[in-house]
Design a protein around this motif. Structure first.
Motif, PDB file in Angstrom:
ATOM      1  N   GLY A  25       0.771  -1.227   0.000  1.00  0.00           N
ATOM      2  CA  GLY A  25       0.000   0.000   0.000  1.00  0.00           C
ATOM      3  C   GLY A  25       0.802   1.276   0.000  1.00  0.00           C
ATOM      4  N   SER A  26       2.122   1.186  -0.296  1.00  0.00           N
ATOM      5  CA  SER A  26       2.947   2.392  -0.301  1.00  0.00           C
ATOM      6  C   SER A  26       2.634   3.260  -1.507  1.00  0.00           C
ATOM      7  CB  SER A  26       4.421   2.029  -0.326  1.00  0.00           C
ATOM      8  OG  SER A  26       4.805   1.424   0.871  1.00  0.00           O
ATOM      9  N   THR A  27       2.602   4.568  -1.285  1.00  0.00           N
ATOM     10  CA  THR A  27       2.425   5.508  -2.383  1.00  0.00           C
ATOM     11  C   THR A  27       3.600   6.475  -2.486  1.00  0.00           C
ATOM     12  OG1 THR A  27       1.199   7.015  -0.954  1.00  0.00           O
ATOM     13  CG2 THR A  27      -0.082   5.408  -2.215  1.00  0.00           C
ATOM     14  N   THR A  28       4.527   6.402  -1.535  1.00  0.00           N
ATOM     15  CA  THR A  28       5.714   7.250  -1.552  1.00  0.00           C
ATOM     16  C   THR A  28       6.959   6.378  -1.458  1.00  0.00           C
ATOM     17  OG1 THR A  28       5.541   7.562   0.842  1.00  0.00           O
ATOM     18  CG2 THR A  28       4.553   9.249  -0.573  1.00  0.00           C
ATOM     19  N   PRO A  29       8.085   6.871  -1.919  1.00  0.00           N
ATOM     20  CA  PRO A  29       9.302   6.062  -1.938  1.00  0.00           C
ATOM     21  C   PRO A  29       9.774   5.662  -0.544  1.00  0.00           C
ATOM     22  CG  PRO A  29       9.525   7.949  -3.398  1.00  0.00           C
ATOM     23  CD  PRO A  29       8.281   8.170  -2.603  1.00  0.00           C
ATOM     24  N   ILE A  30      10.236   4.425  -0.436  1.00  0.00           N
ATOM     25  CA  ILE A  30      10.801   3.926   0.819  1.00  0.00           C
ATOM     26  C   ILE A  30      12.279   4.285   0.849  1.00  0.00           C
ATOM     27  CG2 ILE A  30      11.313   1.874   2.191  1.00  0.00           C
ATOM     28  CD1 ILE A  30       8.872   0.540   0.884  1.00  0.00           C
ATOM     29  N   THR A  31      12.718   4.940   1.897  1.00  0.00           N
ATOM     30  CA  THR A  31      14.121   5.333   1.990  1.00  0.00           C
ATOM     31  C   THR A  31      14.915   4.426   2.928  1.00  0.00           C
ATOM     32  OG1 THR A  31      13.624   6.902   3.765  1.00  0.00           O
ATOM     33  CG2 THR A  31      13.584   7.737   1.505  1.00  0.00           C
TER      34      THR A  31
END
Length: 121
Positions: A25-31
């Motif tokens: 469900g991620s919509t932004t980059p994982i850092t």
């Protein structure tokens, strides 16, 4: 965003276990992704972190040389290989992800529900 950890269980001292964590469900980059743990009656502590660039991996002092974190942050997946387990490794292991919103520049952190690891002597 949901994190699903699995692989916990019971092992004897000196044994091994492998934990897995998947982000959905991620919509932004994982850092960054990583693992923390909490033993009964103790504060939560860092186990290992894996940054998106692959280098700069960090480990908590109690697990250095015994645990290895790997994964592919572009797929939202990490693993924790735990060897030479000790009774003091017993606890609930939580995976987490840090994600950066490029529109605001802000980081947000997300946590899984935890998976129990029990090491018997």
């Amino acid at each position: 965003v949901q994190l699903q950890a699995s692989g916990g269980g019971t092992a004897q001292a000196g044994g091994s276990l492998r934990l897995s964590c998947v982000v959905g469900g991620s919509t932004t980059p994982i850092t960054t992704m990583g693992w923390s743990r909490q033993a009964p009656g103790k504060q939560r502590e860092l186990v290992a972190t894996l940054p998106s660039r692959g280098h700069g991996t960090q480990y908590g002092d109690p697990v250095k040389g015994r645990f290895t974190i790997t994964g592919d942050l572009s797929k939202g997946t990490i693993y924790l290989e735990m060897k030479s387990l000790k009774p003091e490794d017993t606890g609930v292991y939580y995976c987490y992800s840090i994600q950066n919103d490029p529109r605001t520049g802000y980081d947000s952190d997300y946590w899984g529900q935890g998976t129990l690891v029990t090491v018997s002597s």
